[in-house]
Each structure stands twice: as C-alpha cells, then as structure tokens.
Write a protein that holds these residues in place. Structure first.
Motif, PDB file in Angstrom:
ATOM      1  N   UNK A  19     -54.416 -30.604  38.405  1.00  0.00           N
ATOM      2  CA  UNK A  19     -54.927 -29.634  39.379  1.00  0.00           C
ATOM      3  C   UNK A  19     -56.000 -30.200  40.300  1.00  0.00           C
ATOM      4  N   UNK A  20     -56.805 -31.162  39.835  1.00  0.00           N
ATOM      5  CA  UNK A  20     -57.839 -31.732  40.693  1.00  0.00           C
ATOM      6  C   UNK A  20     -57.223 -32.430  41.909  1.00  0.00           C
ATOM      7  N   UNK A  21     -56.156 -33.177  41.658  1.00  0.00           N
ATOM      8  CA  UNK A  21     -55.470 -33.841  42.769  1.00  0.00           C
ATOM      9  C   UNK A  21     -54.754 -32.816  43.650  1.00  0.00           C
ATOM     10  N   UNK A  22     -54.089 -31.842  43.030  1.00  0.00           N
ATOM     11  CA  UNK A  22     -53.381 -30.811  43.798  1.00  0.00           C
ATOM     12  C   UNK A  22     -54.339 -30.029  44.685  1.00  0.00           C
ATOM     13  N   UNK A  23     -55.549 -29.809  44.219  1.00  0.00           N
ATOM     14  CA  UNK A  23     -56.547 -29.105  45.015  1.00  0.00           C
ATOM     15  C   UNK A  23     -56.823 -29.840  46.322  1.00  0.00           C
ATOM     16  N   UNK A  24     -56.985 -31.159  46.252  1.00  0.00           N
ATOM     17  CA  UNK A  24     -57.223 -31.940  47.459  1.00  0.00           C
ATOM     18  C   UNK A  24     -55.985 -31.946  48.360  1.00  0.00           C
ATOM     19  N   UNK A  25     -54.824 -32.032  47.737  1.00  0.00           N
ATOM     20  CA  UNK A  25     -53.581 -31.992  48.496  1.00  0.00           C
ATOM     21  C   UNK A  25     -53.477 -30.691  49.290  1.00  0.00           C
ATOM     22  N   UNK A  26     -53.724 -29.570  48.637  1.00  0.00           N
ATOM     23  CA  UNK A  26     -53.627 -28.271  49.306  1.00  0.00           C
ATOM     24  C   UNK A  26     -54.691 -28.114  50.387  1.00  0.00           C
TER      25      UNK A  26
END
Length: 269
Positions: A19-26
């Motif tokens: 989720x930490x990476x997905x947060x930056x992606x979003x």
C-alpha cells in the motif's frame, strides 16, 4: 493526435500487498495533465490495508476509481488483469503496476501516441534501493533525476518531438522488448485475442505472450521513448519458480503463431 480527438481511457493498476507504493502511484495518477476516464485497481489478493487505502481515494474521487480484488491463492496477475479489462468501459487501456510513480504527462503521452492497429510499449526509470526507501518515507512523487542510475537515466527525460519520431523506429523488430508496468492498447484488440492467458501462474512472460498474440493478429508495436515516464520503486525480484513453464508457453505462441488463448477473458469472472 489532437487532444480533442483522444480516445476514452481506462488506467489499470495491478497491485499486491504494498500500500505504501500504491499510495504514491495513486497520488501521481491524480496530478496528470489529462485524467483517465477511470482508474481500475487490480488487486491480486492484498490484505485489508490496501483496500482501506483505495477506499480513501474512492471517497475523495467518487466515480473515478474502481477496486477489483481476488483471493490470494498464488501469483495470478493474468487473471486479475483480465477481470480489470472486463470491467473497463473505455476504448483505450493503459496498464501499469502499483509500484511506479507517474510523470505528470504520462497519460497524455500514451494517448497522444495511440493509433489504430498498434499497441504501445514504454520503459521505466528504476530508482535505487536506498533512494526508494527515502521516496517511500517522504512520500515523494517527484523523484530526483540525479539519483537515477546511469543505465536508466535517459528513461527519465521527456522530449515529445523525439517521441513521435522514434515511435515506430526505436527497437524496431524487437517485439519482446517491453515492460508490463508501462503498456497500452485498444480494448477491442485485447478482447479479440481473449486477453491474458490465465494458464500463466507465477512470475514471468505473461505480458510478452499476450503481445505475441496481438502481433500475430496484425497489431504492430510502437515504442514510447522520451515520454510516458514511470519511476519504478525498487523491490526484491519475485520468485521465478514457474518461469521455465511460462517461457515455454511464450515460445509456443511464437512458433505456432497463436492468436487466441482458450483460458482468457471469456473465462474470467
């Protein structure tokens, strides 16, 4: 292609338990110069932290984000991508992974280069391990180009007029030079080959096999160079225990000029 003539677009983001990476992606998705018509999160069985994150974005951007989840019973990227493709409502699909940060012109670059009878393969600028930790900690969505290794440095430059000139020339003849984290294609072309082959289990070559079937059907490759920039957050390489089997399926598609996979979109729920 003029902006007024751009196709409708679905951005599909595959993710699994980061989720930490997905947060930056979003975050990077939501600063685009051109918004996709929809964002579809294709989740291959993440725990609740990912769902909770996505729901926060869904509340902030209603009717833009769709979340699709499947049970975690092993690496099933082909299946979750098929589910996302089936759920998409746009003419054109851009495909990325949830561990990349998008340049603000990413969507615009893909849509500008889109052309009938072509699919598009982009590249990536990989961030080093230590700098990736810093980016995640500081929640940075504008990575420092100077921190990128020389081997990936040029992949961080956007030069639109060169992009157009190189679209059909860069890596000409190298069909399998591609990155599944940075690709785009017309939805109707993917439907015509029955999507991803769900016989692929575990890491490796599912994107290449799908591209081979597109090519066998007469859909040609365009390269997105000096545009469509993604910054890949470092992570350890996935286990490759099924790679040999997956590679053989790829070779079979090449040898036999296969177009259609039996275990594809039509069997996805």
């Amino acid at each position: 292609m003029k902006k007024s003539n751009l196709p409708t677009c679905s951005l599909i983001i595959s993710t699994y338990n980061w989720p930490d990476a997905l947060n930056l992606c979003l975050k990077s998705c939501l600063r685009q110069t051109i918004f996709p018509n929809e964002i579809i999160i294709a989740d291959d069985g993440s725990k609740k932290e990912t769902k909770n994150l996505v729901e926060k974005y869904m509340a902030e951007f209603p009717n833009l984000i769709q979340y699709i989840w499947q049970e975690d019973i092993g690496f099933r990227l082909s299946r979750i991508r098929n589910k996302a493709i089936l759920a998409s409502k746009s003419d054109y699909i851009i495909q990325i992974d949830g561990d990349v940060i998008l340049d603000k012109y990413f969507i615009e670059d893909h849509l500008t280069i889109a052309e009938e009878k072509y699919f598009v393969c982009g590249s990536r600028a990989t961030l080093p391990e230590e700098y990736s930790k810093e980016v995640l900690k500081k929640k940075t969505i504008k990575p420092n180009r100077l921190k990128i290794p020389l081997s990936h440095f040029l992949n961080s430059f956007r030069i639109p007029f060169i992009t157009k000139k190189m679209a059909t020339r860069y890596q000409e003849g190298k069909l399998l030079s591609l990155r599944g984290c940075n690709m785009s294609f017309w939805r109707k072309d993917i439907v015509a080959i029955n999507g991803y082959n769900e016989n692929y289990q575990g890491w490796g070559h599912e994107d290449a096999e799908m591209v081979v079937r597109l090519h066998n059907r007469g859909i040609k490759k365009r390269s997105l160079k000096f545009g469509g920039i993604v910054y890949h957050i470092y992570h350890k390489i996935n286990t490759k225990e099924n790679e040999a089997k997956n590679f053989e399926m790829l070779n079979t598609a090449l040898r036999n000029k296969i177009i259609w996979c039996e275990n594809g979109l039509q069997k996805a729920d």
